[in-house]
Write an enzyme that holds these catalytic residues in place. Sequence first.
Site, PDB file in Angstrom:
ATOM      1  N   GLU A   1       0.818  -1.144   0.013  1.00 36.74           N
ATOM      2  CA  GLU A   1      -0.077  -0.080  -0.171  1.00 36.74           C
ATOM      3  C   GLU A   1       0.813   1.299  -0.088  1.00 36.74           C
ATOM      4  O   GLU A   1       0.476   2.093  -0.755  1.00 36.74           O
ATOM      5  CB  GLU A   1      -1.111  -0.077   1.295  1.00 36.74           C
ATOM      6  CG  GLU A   1      -2.080  -0.941   1.218  1.00 36.74           C
ATOM      7  CD  GLU A   1      -1.811  -2.358   1.151  1.00 36.74           C
ATOM      8  OE1 GLU A   1      -0.635  -2.591   1.672  1.00 36.74           O
ATOM      9  OE2 GLU A   1      -2.521  -3.291   0.987  1.00 36.74           O
TER      10      GLU A   1
ATOM     11  N   HIS B   1     -12.605  -5.506   7.345  1.00 37.29           N
ATOM     12  CA  HIS B   1     -13.308  -5.276   5.945  1.00 37.29           C
ATOM     13  C   HIS B   1     -14.416  -4.409   6.382  1.00 37.29           C
ATOM     14  O   HIS B   1     -15.418  -4.276   5.368  1.00 37.29           O
ATOM     15  CB  HIS B   1     -13.490  -6.541   5.322  1.00 37.29           C
ATOM     16  CG  HIS B   1     -12.420  -7.098   4.906  1.00 37.29           C
ATOM     17  ND1 HIS B   1     -11.753  -8.097   5.779  1.00 37.29           N
ATOM     18  CD2 HIS B   1     -11.634  -7.038   3.704  1.00 37.29           C
ATOM     19  CE1 HIS B   1     -10.797  -8.647   5.039  1.00 37.29           C
ATOM     20  NE2 HIS B   1     -10.677  -8.071   3.933  1.00 37.29           N
TER      21      HIS B   1
END
Length: 766
Positions: free
Chosen positions: A488, A555
Amino acid sequence: MARKEVFMGKAKFGIFGDGKELAQIAMAKVFRNGDHRAGYYRDQTFMLAIGEMVLTNYFAQLYAHTSVEADPASAGRQMTGHFATRMLDERGQLKEIAKLKNSSADISPTAAQMPRLLGLAYASKLFRQNEELKQFSNLSSNGNEIAFGTIGNASTSEGMFFEAINAAGVLQVPMLISVWDDDYGISVPKEYQTTKGSISKILSGFQRSQEEKGFEIFSAKGWDYEELIKVYEQAEKICREEHVPVLVHVTEMTQPQGHSTSGSHERYKSKERLAWEKNHDCILKMREWIMDQGIASPEELDSLEKEAKASAKAAKDSAWKAFTSDNQKSQRKLMPLLTKASQNFSEIVDIKKHLEQTINPERLDSLKAAKKALRVLAGKEIEVRQEIINWVKSVNEENFDRYNSYLHSQSEWSALKAEPISAKYSDNSPLLDGREILQACFEAALKRDPLIQAFGEDVGKIGDVNQGFAGLQEKFGELRVTDTGIRECTIIGQGIGLALRGFRPIAEIQYLDYLLYAIQILSDDLACLQYRTKGGQKAPLIVRTRGHRLEGIWHAGSPMGMILHSLRGMYVLTPRNMTQAAGFYNTMLESDDPCLIIECLNGYRLKEKLPDNIGEFKLPLGVPEILREGSDVTIVTYGSMCRVVMEAVDDLEKHGISCEVIDVQTLLPFDIHHSVAQSIKKTSRVVFADEDVPGGATAFMMQKVLEEQHAYGFLDAAPLTITAKEHRPPYASDGDYFSKPNPEEVFDKVYGLIRETEPDRFPDIY
Ligand SMILES: Cc1ncc(C[n+]2csc(CCOP(=O)(O)OP(=O)(O)O)c2C)c(N)n1
Ligand SMILES: [Mg+2]
């Protein structure tokens, strides 16, 4: 000289490039027009050698001179040794950077130049390999540009160094990274920093071979001029011609005066080490080499050194003079006003005397004096009072420009100046899955502008995990819609570097929860780029992610407070559905501000009507939408919570409670026309609802509305927030229901709020 300035109190802090000069001379010799640098605070010699800094600039930054002309790198905003070239023209558009020597703006966090370096190098690969980009000769000459990186040996201990090295090896990009190795990171020696004490040794597994791609790795001694020149010439050739990443490990460097002005190295270096450093100082060694070669005599060198000293002193003196005279301009205007005021008020005599006696006064000293004088003059009907007030106003305006401007773009392409275009629908506008709406938007964008790039984990072949880019790699090729490794931080760096070089990247972070891996680089590098260069550089990167609600602890997060607190300088957009998201992508792709767009993770399969002008319609930033008009209470929310709130509001209506629901749509900027306050004027009650922790983004919205929009006075009941719990949401539907706000909770809280004033009409439910 600069060190002395700090010890004399003329500058705050000093960190210098001594001991690292020779390698920088060698590197400068292979740095060509069009190349880019991402480095750190030791690179003064390099910047001088490529001609992108003169000594007066150097001293101006040391003093914090706020003029762009004096300190082009940062206009006094950055501490010394933070180099940058001005890549934008007066209008804020990229100059012809293919013909310039470019340095991206340094930042202080160690190794944080690495992610951006990767992107700067990756741009060359795209310019060389993508035929469609040949037209942009102002940005690149066929991708011949090298991205030069510099980093200290100890900083290679950082995770993002290894992440960037690995990514560069995978991508095969022209990145030439030099490690300036002086065996220390402040006081900590290499044994504590690097396995086997040598970065080139441990990276040797990255060395390319006949069969396998990888890195080319060199090392050279920091005091050996011939060796350095030879190595840099070889390194440049491989890197530029073959687009192979190269690491140059420069060893045996020294640090003659210690790390910085805040401590002496005698505390942690042994006598032997200090003696070794003295003998291996690269300037001394260079001098010996020049004499050995018969290039110059000792007398000639003495006189050169004398000249150099004199010119440095002249530059220092002239920078100081320019700095102080600029700094004291406004004080010179204030003095006669204080003199005038002191005739009738003895306290002002003291205030004035204090200011006169201040050594090296700064802007704050005169402003303090003026404000203290105004306290004495409060309520007095005399002319000089107004004159001092006017002086304060005018210096505040000037100082806003000096110290507070350019948080966002101030150009004509600012996202706030975008002309909105409404979505158009016709009778045969099809009803599609949300993801297909986005896909149509991205397809139109990729067709429209060859500089638009999309990349991230799973973005390429499968078109992202929710298929927003489905089929687009097939249509536009691997160079436009691209898979990346799971990394990321450097996905963002890749985007920053590309954007700096004129691309319009969309970098994807797969889930909002994983933005944490990138939040540092977003905050330290991207969000403050325009600010720290005072408009000298920009990186209009779009960061795409999805979140708020799905399943499980990692999530379903909605850490909006974290984002709002760390990403000032970026816009943060929170569309409730994919049509709104598409409208924001269209707006942002034409603007030059960086942004984060958070899609609703549970919205990709919901049906939405496809606008006929999917590639053109543009949503304005900071303009909320009223989803339901009502009269009893204003509910302010955004993103996935819109649907939760709307369900509750339907139920509340059945019980006679009329709610006005406002989707703010963007958190940064927040409701620029103060429509929430207008609504509260009507309803007298307000609820802020979201899925962040208590005190997160709801607290941010409350501050905006109550304080900035002055809505406090319109309230008849205490403001209320509805948020998720303080922990993250456990797995499965019940985990979500008992952790995140649900329609029943919204119902109960709003019902309770109304019941407070009308208990008879609304009996207690429980
Ligand atoms: C993330 C981060 N941690 C700590 C610091 C404080 N710091 C500044 S320079 C430095 C040492 C860096 O050493 P090295 O990379 O070897 O470079 P050198 O100064 O020796 O050239 C440290 C710890 C920082 N700037 N950033
Ligand atoms: Mg070091």
